[in-house]
Design an enzyme around this catalytic site. Structure first.
Site, PDB file in Angstrom:
ATOM      1  N   HIS A  42       0.824  -1.207   0.000  1.00 22.28           N
ATOM      2  CA  HIS A  42       0.000   0.000   0.000  1.00 22.28           C
ATOM      3  C   HIS A  42       0.863   1.264   0.000  1.00 22.28           C
ATOM      4  O   HIS A  42       0.356   2.372  -0.210  1.00 22.28           O
ATOM      5  CB  HIS A  42      -0.906  -0.001   1.233  1.00 22.28           C
ATOM      6  CG  HIS A  42      -2.231   0.656   1.005  1.00 22.28           C
ATOM      7  ND1 HIS A  42      -2.396   1.737   0.169  1.00 22.28           N
ATOM      8  CD2 HIS A  42      -3.469   0.390   1.510  1.00 22.28           C
ATOM      9  CE1 HIS A  42      -3.665   2.110   0.177  1.00 22.28           C
ATOM     10  NE2 HIS A  42      -4.338   1.308   0.971  1.00 22.28           N
TER      11      HIS A  42
ATOM     12  N   ASP B 100      -8.409 -12.191 -17.595  1.00 22.05           N
ATOM     13  CA  ASP B 100      -8.260 -13.520 -18.200  1.00 22.05           C
ATOM     14  C   ASP B 100      -6.789 -13.772 -18.515  1.00 22.05           C
ATOM     15  O   ASP B 100      -6.184 -13.050 -19.303  1.00 22.05           O
ATOM     16  CB  ASP B 100      -9.107 -13.584 -19.473  1.00 22.05           C
ATOM     17  CG  ASP B 100      -9.077 -14.947 -20.149  1.00 22.05           C
ATOM     18  OD1 ASP B 100      -8.331 -15.837 -19.685  1.00 22.05           O
ATOM     19  OD2 ASP B 100      -9.798 -15.115 -21.153  1.00 22.05           O
TER      20      ASP B 100
END
Length: 446
Positions: free
Chosen positions: A158, A375
């Site tokens: 982060h 994908d």
């Protein structure tokens, strides 16, 4: 079932960029927003069924993941480096961590009723690990189920990445596996807009801290039909077309408020803080592919004034907070006073979190990021989730697979959760940890 499921780590490797980072790019400045971000990892787990006509060998899929990861790291070269002094990243091509694991169960067994503790084991590192500040910035775990199903767990520091950065990278990684990685160009100019400050003489008091406290985390799903009913319920003259995130946040906030008041017997000022992607809200706009913590926050308040507030009114307050952010606060994130404005905001949130007379609820959303389109060459994911549960009074929202609902993990105190999960208003629109497949028949390849 959940107690018997075991995850075995098979191997752990370091994946370096496919091409060395040029000398002139070896030092990457963090932005001020990166510096003030909490020390934690942003997690995401994507589940893929074995939906190929012939079972693809685990070794082949693992090789494809590692090869494309190496190539993607060349484009996202800071992720292969290490943070130094909370000022910059030394882009030394140390690489990312790749973990391969085996799960002694069918994917369908896990998705029957997802278990959070097992879900966290599908991540390569604990979300709250201090390594996010000085160690590896990107870690990946590929967990292969007995049926050929696959879970890809990603943890990104982060200190460099918000939800948009995380999703952008995973999309590029998947596109690279398909030979299309060149279609997205990451933008690394955040530090030019928000220059870092040297906090070496003193710790940046305004930086957000992850204070881990005792809590209970449970999953609630708002499916498409229930979502449409909820949006109709919270529609008002001031908010004629509530978003899914507004509707769910307003309902969760209202039910959490009621639970807190009943469990403690004390009426407190209630506030909600919602994260906002500022890329398209500042002037000039930042590219959507900008890398970094380009996030702002707005708050909404529900005072205990004797007037009973409902979810519709709270949604109105959420919308008002967003409008004020767009009209006022986003403008403060540009110009000459940006440093003062950012630090002032973080100090304000820190002070609120320390006050005992305010009940603060934090909500973050990964909705509308197109996560279900990712994908790698074996089809689209059947389920995607965010196993983040280190804070109390916290909700993480993400799309359902159909795109018209919301899948939420909600963390509350044990006392509040016992009341929250039985709230009739909540249960009219949400299901507690339902089967990921819904009413459809499970596929044998799962």
């Amino acid at each position: 079932m959940a107690q018997e499921m075991k995850i075995e780590i098979v191997k752990k490797e370091t994946i370096k960029p496919s091409s060395p980072t040029p000398h002139n790019l070896r030092s990457f400045k963090l932005s001020l927003l990166d510096q003030l971000s909490p020390v934690a990892y942003g997690p995401l787990v994507l589940f893929y069924p074995n939906n190929v006509s012939e079972v693809t060998l685990t070794e082949e899929r693992s090789h494809q993941l590692k090869k494309s990861l190496s190539e993607a790291l060349t484009r996202f070269y800071p992720l292969a480096g290490r943070i130094k002094d909370n000022l910059f990243i030394e882009c030394n091509d140390e690489g990312a961590v790749y973990v391969e694991a085996r799960v002694n169960a069918l994917l369908s067994n896990f998705l029957d009723q997802p278990n959070l503790e097992i879900l966290k084991l599908l991540l390569p590192i604990k979300v709250e690990s201090p390594e996010a500040a000085t160690g590896c910035l990107l870690l990946v775990q590929a967990s292969f189920f007995e049926c050929g199903g696959l879970a890809i767990g990603v943890c990104m520091s982060h200190k460099l990445a918000d939800a948009s950065t995380l999703s952008t990278f995973i999309k590029v990684w998947a596109a690279t596996a398909l030979g299309l990685g060149h279609t997205v160009v990451p933008d690394f100019s955040a530090a030019t807009r928000y220059p870092p400050r040297d906090f070496s003489a003193q710790s940046p008091a305004a930086a957000m801290e992850m204070k881990i406290v005792k809590r209970v985390t449970k999953r609630f799903v708002f499916d498409g039909p229930k979502m449409r009913a909820l949006k109709a319920k919270v529609t008002s003259g001031s908010v004629q077309r509530p978003t899914r995130v507004e509707a769910v946040t307003g309902l969760i906030w209202n039910c959490a408020r009621k639970a807190s008041k009943l469990s403690s017997g004390i009426s407190k000022l209630s506030m909600v803080s919602q994260s906002v992607n500022i890329r398209k809200r500042v002037v000039p706009r930042l590219p959507q592919t900008s890398i970094g913590n380009l996030v702002g926050y707005y708050t909404a308040m529900a005072e205990e004034s004797g007037i009973e507030l409902n979810s519709m009114e709270l949604v109105s307050r959420l919308r008002k907070g967003m409008v004020e952010f767009n009209e006022i606060h986003s403008k403060r994130l540009q110009g000459d006073i940006v440093f003062e404005a950012i630090c002032e905001y973080f100090k304000e949130i820190e002070n609120i979190m320390r006050r005992d007379d305010i009940n603060l609820f934090i909500c973050t959303s990964l909705c509308n990021f197109g996560i279900y389109e990712i994908d790698f060459g074996w089809g689209k994911p059947i389920w995607v989730n965010i196993p983040f549960d280190i804070l109390k009074n916290f909700a993480s929202l993400i799309d359902t697979k159909e795109g018209d609902g919301v899948d939420a993990w909600i963390s509350l105190s044990e006392e509040d959760m016992a009341l929250f999960e039985r709230d009739p208003e909540l249960l009219a629109f949400a299901s507690l940890n339902p089967n990921v497949f819904g009413p459809v028949t499970r596929r044998s390849s799962l």
